[in-house]
Design a protein around this motif. Structure first.
Motif, PDB file in Angstrom:
ATOM      1  N   PHE A  87       0.834  -1.201   0.000  1.00 17.46           N
ATOM      2  CA  PHE A  87       0.000   0.000   0.000  1.00 17.46           C
ATOM      3  C   PHE A  87       0.872   1.255   0.000  1.00 17.46           C
ATOM      4  CE2 PHE A  87      -2.495   3.384   1.891  1.00 17.46           C
ATOM      5  CZ  PHE A  87      -3.727   3.254   1.262  1.00 17.46           C
ATOM      6  N   ASN A 134       2.592   1.688  -3.400  1.00 20.53           N
ATOM      7  CA  ASN A 134       1.653   2.186  -4.394  1.00 20.53           C
ATOM      8  C   ASN A 134       1.303   3.648  -4.151  1.00 20.53           C
ATOM      9  OD1 ASN A 134       1.568  -0.335  -5.613  1.00 20.53           O
ATOM     10  ND2 ASN A 134      -0.171  -1.017  -4.393  1.00 20.53           N
ATOM     11  N   THR A 135       1.244   4.037  -2.877  1.00 17.88           N
ATOM     12  CA  THR A 135       1.033   5.451  -2.557  1.00 17.88           C
ATOM     13  C   THR A 135       2.150   6.301  -3.142  1.00 17.88           C
ATOM     14  OG1 THR A 135      -0.180   4.936  -0.522  1.00 17.88           O
ATOM     15  CG2 THR A 135       0.842   7.116  -0.664  1.00 17.88           C
ATOM     16  N   ALA A 195       0.837  -3.874  -6.846  1.00 19.76           N
ATOM     17  CA  ALA A 195      -0.536  -4.043  -6.379  1.00 19.76           C
ATOM     18  C   ALA A 195      -1.046  -5.453  -6.640  1.00 19.76           C
ATOM     19  CB  ALA A 195      -1.455  -3.027  -7.061  1.00 19.76           C
ATOM     20  N   TYR A 218      -9.901   0.104  -4.151  1.00 20.63           N
ATOM     21  CA  TYR A 218      -8.581   0.001  -3.521  1.00 20.63           C
ATOM     22  C   TYR A 218      -7.678   1.155  -3.954  1.00 20.63           C
ATOM     23  CZ  TYR A 218      -3.830  -1.746  -2.723  1.00 20.63           C
ATOM     24  OH  TYR A 218      -2.515  -1.866  -2.353  1.00 20.63           O
ATOM     25  N   LEU A 219      -7.649   1.451  -5.246  1.00 22.26           N
ATOM     26  CA  LEU A 219      -6.792   2.524  -5.746  1.00 22.26           C
ATOM     27  C   LEU A 219      -7.337   3.897  -5.377  1.00 22.26           C
ATOM     28  CD1 LEU A 219      -5.775   1.034  -9.205  1.00 22.26           C
ATOM     29  CD2 LEU A 219      -4.301   1.429  -7.235  1.00 22.26           C
ATOM     30  N   ASN A 260      -5.782   4.498  -2.104  1.00 20.00           N
ATOM     31  CA  ASN A 260      -4.379   4.842  -2.335  1.00 20.00           C
ATOM     32  C   ASN A 260      -4.241   6.296  -2.780  1.00 20.00           C
ATOM     33  OD1 ASN A 260      -3.007   1.700  -3.340  1.00 20.00           O
ATOM     34  ND2 ASN A 260      -2.155   3.075  -1.843  1.00 20.00           N
ATOM     35  N   THR A 261      -5.087   6.679  -3.709  1.00 21.48           N
ATOM     36  CA  THR A 261      -5.019   8.031  -4.271  1.00 21.48           C
ATOM     37  C   THR A 261      -5.326   9.089  -3.210  1.00 21.48           C
ATOM     38  OG1 THR A 261      -5.699   7.160  -6.430  1.00 21.48           O
ATOM     39  CG2 THR A 261      -5.909   9.531  -6.080  1.00 21.48           C
ATOM     40  N   SER A 295      -2.308   9.504  -1.038  1.00 27.27           N
ATOM     41  CA  SER A 295      -1.251  10.165  -1.812  1.00 27.27           C
ATOM     42  C   SER A 295      -1.471  11.676  -1.859  1.00 27.27           C
ATOM     43  CB  SER A 295      -1.207   9.610  -3.238  1.00 27.27           C
ATOM     44  OG  SER A 295      -1.002   8.218  -3.243  1.00 27.27           O
TER      45      SER A 295
END
Length: 528
Positions: A210, A213-214, A404, A437-438, A441-442, A445
């Motif tokens: 995680f 990906n961030t 991911a 999920y993304l 993450n977004t 971020s």
């Protein structure tokens, strides 16, 4: 009395499966042959190389002996562990002579919805090399070299390369431990330690991926913002907006690529884009370095030298490790260990050359003024810098999918998503599940876009434990009876040292994030 679980290999309709039962305490007994009807084999489901997980418990009423059989997926071998007596990597039997009762502990290992055991070692090597030479390399000059200075940083990078190869090799050699392929990191931990370690390892790995990906989404947003500002003096497109755009594009790519092996040609595309921004960054940094006056290479102390040094040490191990080696190894064809070792040698030889070049040249050109996103430092034709930034963005979208993929595998398996990526049902499921999920993450971020600090936190909270502490201890536990005393001492030195580093790095990373949060506030529009 104990029992041993043996896997029944798949047979044709004309064959008979014979299972051998034997007692751990009555070795003088002759094996008993039990014939399983041929039609049992028809229960196998071959969709996506997976089969139903059917279990047969066979009892002999005239004997205290019992045995359990399970139909494996077609990539598994016997799940009996001859070294510690565990079965399926998860069942441990304790024999109590006072009451003759069995106690057992089970880790439920689900079938995977993703494809395994088909790729060459070279494809796995490119997956690993993509991780090393992802857009993160544009940040290492500022995140590693600036806080450490020339000599400590160079020595640290070399040491991190060697110890990372060693630690990853330990994990790779345990892939077939106990006669079974362990296709997930948590499966291997559960096999060796039991259910609690299974859950803890999955939690650490989830945090690791995680956070990685961030960072990728922050990098992608930074590249969009940098490209935008090359063509306009307007600051209307803020970094948080760029991060949202990046997250959306990453979600579109994730929906269309079902699993890690399906990347295939995209790995070549990723390598191509990676070479573009690496070559451009190196060339423009060289030009700037040659034409610039002497640079200052002293280590800055504004944020606290001790904390920044420890944070940079965490970044060193972050640079070389994925935290998902078993998942990558699951895509490799047999011989699994031999092919994975070839991939690792490729990663830590040819794969590290571009990274070394851009890190050292970037720091040489700009000294302690090197930015956490190197393309913010370089000077050159607008179209060249724009090409580098666009290539960075596109490569990051592909690289994020690699890191991911364990989460995608878990979600697809959990919700039974198999088959064509563009089947209406699968498409809708991936839009909701992977998109959700993304989206999380977004959001993180955009909330805290401090790339170097997140690299430090990721190294502390998960890379150290997964790649170094756990790898050394798992190898010690699995091979204890075969290791020399010197090797045992060496493994424990690693365990203790990296445990201390993990704690220190975690404290340092939290402090750095707290300092930056006060300086920039949340949803900051960081400038290059």
């Amino acid at each position: 009395m104990g029992y041993i679980k043996e896997a029944i290999p798949k047979q044709s309709d004309s064959e008979i499966t014979t299972a051998l039962l034997f007692s751990q305490h009555h070795s003088h007994n002759q094996p008993q042959h039990i014939h399983i009807p041929n039609n049992i084999n028809n229960n196998y489901n071959n969709t996506n190389n997976n089969v139903a997980n059917t279990e047969f418990i066979i009892q002999n009423p005239s004997s205290p002996l019992s045995s359990s059989f399970s139909s494996p997926n077609n990539n598994s071998m016997s799940s009996y562990d001859p070294e510690n007596g565990a079965t399926n990597g998860a069942v441990s039997v304790n024999n109590d002579n006072s009451n003759h009762q069995q106690k057992q502990q089970t880790v439920v290992v689900p079938e995977t919805a993703h494809q395994i055991s088909t790729d060459s070692w070279l494809q796995a090597g490119f997956v690993l090399t993509t991780g090393i030479n992802s857009a993160y390399v544009l940040g290492y000059s500022g995140a590693i070299m600036v806080p450490l200075g020339w000599i400590p940083a160079v020595l640290g990078l070399i040491a991190a390369t060697v110890i990372s190869l060693y630690a990853n090799a330990l994990i790779a050699k345990l892939h077939e431990y106990g006669g079974k392929r362990h296709i997930r990191y948590r499966d291997l931990a559960g096999f060796i330690y039991g259910p609690r370690a299974y859950s803890l390892t999955w939690a650490l790995q989830y945090i690791n991926l995680f956070m990685i990906n961030t960072g990728f989404i922050i990098l992608a947003g930074s590249s969009i913002k940098a490209a935008y500002e090359l063509f306009t003096e307007s600051h209307a497109l803020k970094l948080p907006y760029c991060i949202i755009i990046s997250g959306f594009v990453c979600a579109l790519f994730a929906i269309g690529i079902p699993h890690l092996s399906a990347l295939r040609i995209w790995l070549g595309v990723s390598t191509f884009f990676g070479l573009i921004y690496i070559v451009i960054a190196i060339a423009l940094s060289l030009k700037d370095g040659i034409n610039s006056p002497p640079r200052d290479y002293t280590v800055p102390t504004e944020r606290g030298k001790v904390f920044t040094t420890i944070g940079a040490a965490a970044n060193l191990v972050f640079a070389f490790n994925t935290g998902m080696l078993p998942e990558i190894q699951a895509t490799v064809r047999k011989p699994v260990v031999g092919n994975m070792m070839k991939a690792l040698y490729f990663q830590f030889s040819a794969g590290v050359v571009p990274m070394y070049a851009i890190v050292f040249i970037g720091y040489w050109a700009y000294g302690n003024k090197t930015d956490s996103y190197l393309l913010n430092n370089v000077h050159g034709p607008v179209w060249v810098k724009a090409l580098a930034n666009i290539s960075t963005f596109l490569q990051t979208v592909i690289a994020l999918h690699i890191f991911a993929s364990p989460m995608y595998e878990y979600l697809d398996t959990r919700f039974g998503i198999t088959g064509s990526a563009f089947h209406p049902k699968n498409l809708g499921s991936r839009v909701l599940i992977r998109g959700g999920y993304l989206a999380l993450n977004t959001f993180v971020s955009a909330l805290l876009p401090f790339l170097g600090d997140f690299m430090s936190l990721t190294g502390a909270i998960s890379t150290f434990p997964l790649t170094f502490i756990l790898a050394n201890h798992m190898y010690f536990k699995a091979k204890r009876n075969k290791l020399s005393m010197a090797m045992k001492i060496w493994l424990w030195i690693n365990i203790v040292f990296f445990s201390c580093m993990s704690v220190a790095s975690f404290i340092a990373a939290l402090r750095l994030i707290a300092v930056d949060s006060k300086t920039y506030h949340v949803f900051a529009d960081l400038e290059g």
